[in-house]
Structure formats: C-alpha cells, structure tokens
Enzyme design. Sequence first.
Site, PDB file in Angstrom:
ATOM      1  CB  CYS A 111      -0.893  -0.019   1.239  1.00  0.00           C
ATOM      2  SG  CYS A 111      -1.961   1.426   1.353  1.00  0.00           S
ATOM      3  CB  CYS A 118      -4.854  14.365   2.163  1.00  0.00           C
ATOM      4  SG  CYS A 118      -6.143  14.165   0.921  1.00  0.00           S
ATOM      5  CB  CYS A 122     -12.278  12.263   4.468  1.00  0.00           C
ATOM      6  SG  CYS A 122     -12.138  12.325   2.675  1.00  0.00           S
ATOM      7  CB  CYS A 125      -9.150  10.548   6.870  1.00  0.00           C
ATOM      8  SG  CYS A 125      -7.474  10.705   6.305  1.00  0.00           S
ATOM      9  N   GLY A 170      -2.862  10.422   1.075  1.00  0.00           N
ATOM     10  CA  GLY A 170      -3.077  11.309  -0.061  1.00  0.00           C
ATOM     11  C   GLY A 170      -4.116  10.828  -1.054  1.00  0.00           C
ATOM     12  CD  GLU A 171      -8.034  11.427  -4.693  1.00  0.00           C
ATOM     13  OE1 GLU A 171      -8.682  10.811  -3.837  1.00  0.00           O
ATOM     14  OE2 GLU A 171      -7.955  11.052  -5.891  1.00  0.00           O
ATOM     15  CG  ASN A 307      -8.673   0.367  12.633  1.00  0.00           C
ATOM     16  OD1 ASN A 307      -8.938  -0.445  13.501  1.00  0.00           O
ATOM     17  ND2 ASN A 307      -8.481   0.031  11.368  1.00  0.00           N
TER      18      ASN A 307
HETATM   19  S1  SF4 Z   1      -6.159  10.839   2.529  1.00  0.00           S
HETATM   20 FE1  SF4 Z   1      -8.021   9.967   1.561  1.00  0.00          FE
HETATM   21  S2  SF4 Z   1      -9.481   9.701   3.262  1.00  0.00           S
HETATM   22 FE2  SF4 Z   1      -7.856  11.097   4.003  1.00  0.00          FE
HETATM   23  S3  SF4 Z   1      -8.628  13.163   3.642  1.00  0.00           S
HETATM   24 FE3  SF4 Z   1      -7.404  12.546   1.845  1.00  0.00          FE
HETATM   25  S4  SF4 Z   1      -8.867  11.671   0.402  1.00  0.00           S
HETATM   26 FE4  SF4 Z   1      -9.895  11.743   2.407  1.00  0.00          FE
END
Ligand code: SF4
Length: 371
Positions: A111, A118, A122, A125, A170-171, A307
């Site tokens: 992964c 980011c 969200c 997160c 990250g996105e 989690n």
């Molecule tokens: S890393 Fe993924 S889950 Fe976390 S804020 Fe960014 S887009 Fe959203």
Amino acid sequence: MNTEASQPFDVYNATLTELEQLLHNWQQPPFRARQLYRQLYVNWIDDLAQATDLPAALRERLAQETRLGSLELVHTQHADAGMTRKALFKLDNGAVVETVLMVYPERATVCISTQAGCAMGCVFCATGTLGLLKNLTSGEIVAQMLWASRELRQINPQISITNLVFMGMGEPFANYDRWWAAVERLHDPQGFNFGARRMTVSTVGLVPGIRRLADAPLPINLAISLHAPNDALRSELMPINTRYPIAELLAATRAYISRTRRRVSFEYVLLNERNDTPELAAELATLLRGSRTQPPLLCHVNLIPWNPFPGTPLNRSIRKRVLAFQQVLIDAGIACTVRVERGVEIAAACGQLAGHTQLKPTAAPASLEIV
Ligand code: SF4
C-alpha cells in the site's frame, strides 16, 4: 526530470529515455543507461556501488551528481508475526509518508502513498486535518515499491509482490501526472515490469481523474471511497461531495465501466451509528442496483472496519452491525466483503496510517487490503 531543484537529481524520477539522455550527455554509450535501469528496477540495488557492471568512474560520477531515491527511511515496524511491515519515510521538506507491506503465504500486497498530508478533509481521516504537505514525485512513489520489494525478498524470496494499491496517504488523482509517471515506470517491461491489472488506485471521487483514468492506456483497477449512499451524509463525511455529488460521481463511474469493462470497488468505512444502519445499507443497495433506466453497476462493495485516531469523536462499528450491513447488500445481490485487517497494533490498518514519529505528529488513512 527532477523537480526538487536544490537537491541532486533523483534517478528514480527518470524514464529510461531520460537516463539515456543523461548518460549521453556524459559521453557514455546508450547501453550504459539500460544497464543502470536494470540495476534499479530488476536488481533493486539500494546503493550505486552494487551496480558492478558499470565502470567504476561512472559509478563514482553517478554517486557524486545523482542520488538513488530521496526517501529517508526513519523506521520500520512489524506486526502479524512479521508478515505486516510499515515503513516511515522522511521527505526532503521534512514531511513523512508511510508504506505498508502485507505478506500472505502465496501473495503480497503493498500500500503506497502518493501525497504527504491531504487537502480533501474527510472527517474520518486524520490526514485530512493536516492539509497538503507535499505532492510526491514519481521517484518518491516508485521508491516505496522498491523498498517493499527488497523487504519481501528478505521475508520470503519465493514470492513477489502480487498487488499494488495506491491507498496510502493522499489522493492520487490530486497528484495525477506524477502518480501516472510512477505507474508507467513500475509497469515498464524493460524495468520493474509490474502488471497494470495488479494495480488499484483509490480515489475520494475526483470526477476528472476518473474520466482521465477511463481513457488511460493501462488497465489500472479503480476503487472509489463512497462511505455514504446520499449526498447529505456524504457531504458531512467527505467535503469533496459538495463539489462532485454522488450523481456526478456515479455518472463518471458508469462511463469508466462502460469504457474499460472493468469492475469497480466501492470502499465503505463503517462508523458506528453514523453510516452503518440497515436503512443506509438498503439505500446503498438501491443506488448501486440501478433502475429501469440505468443498468446495475458492475461493482463490488468493500466494507472497512474503521480504526479510531486520537481526537476523533467517531466510533468503530461493532461487528454485529458490520455483518448486518453486509447481509443487506448481499440479499440485494450486491457483491460485498468485509476487509480483513492487518497491522492494527502498529497503526498500519485502515484509517490508522498516522506517521506517528518523533519528527512530527501526522495522521493518514489507509485502505490496506483488497480482499
Ligand atoms: S487521505 Fe483519503 S481519506 Fe484522508 S482526507 Fe485525503 S482523500 Fe480523504
């Protein structure tokens, strides 16, 4: 090639053609670049001194004027009897990213992160609270895969990495060009030669990225973080939904499926009494099952036990609610699995990648395993 102007040139940022150009400028014959490329991506050297098929003078010049990756390994942690390993890397700007390797008897998944921090925010997160700290270079993305490959070679040299998921920090679609350059480099049959069908990219739902991927020349799998079946709830959990609401997201998803004929995964993190009721499960089933005017979506739902991280008011769904949610979807004919968790005790499981380190307190999500 190398965008980190003040730093020596990172060879992992270069394509083979770019390495050929570099060595051509150094008056080297073209085959030298191919030798170097093989050392990087077939032999996975972690020190230029190991490239013993190159002349000593060339190795020396490479060592002086370039660098073999720009990730500094801060530490690794082990869990699941050593079969789950998490690496924490420091970047040039001081931010950190994490990579997780999960090893099974006959397969292994890695992964990988595509950004530090980011911008998507969200609420489930912790990374979202950081804002964006850095878009990783293609070399920084590729180097995570090479770390995992070397690590796996130590654990079990009989197997190689079977799945690569871009689900770490990250996105990916917010860093599309660099992410795609990394995909192409890892896929390159002259180098690392990793099959595109074994790669999965996860997006928060950036519609332009989904549309771009639909037209991309490599068959990368797509996972979409959905997490709610209606706009009101999804916008509460994921601010990006106000920009790309569910109807627009599903229209792009349908276009992707119709163009690629590939099944899409919908990720659904389960938050206790927030998005895990049987009513919401039924609403999700209706959304995905299609209608008289829309065929069912070619999809699979991945339920992710969430989690918690420090400071969040959210709670993890209890097992009974997870299974009840799953059953509603299965009864509606939707393929649905509950993701197997790995690495919870080292904060490497879904929603736990946190970059907790003496360097800085960061936190990030991860959807760690495709089951
Ligand atoms: S890393 Fe993924 S889950 Fe976390 S804020 Fe960014 S887009 Fe959203």
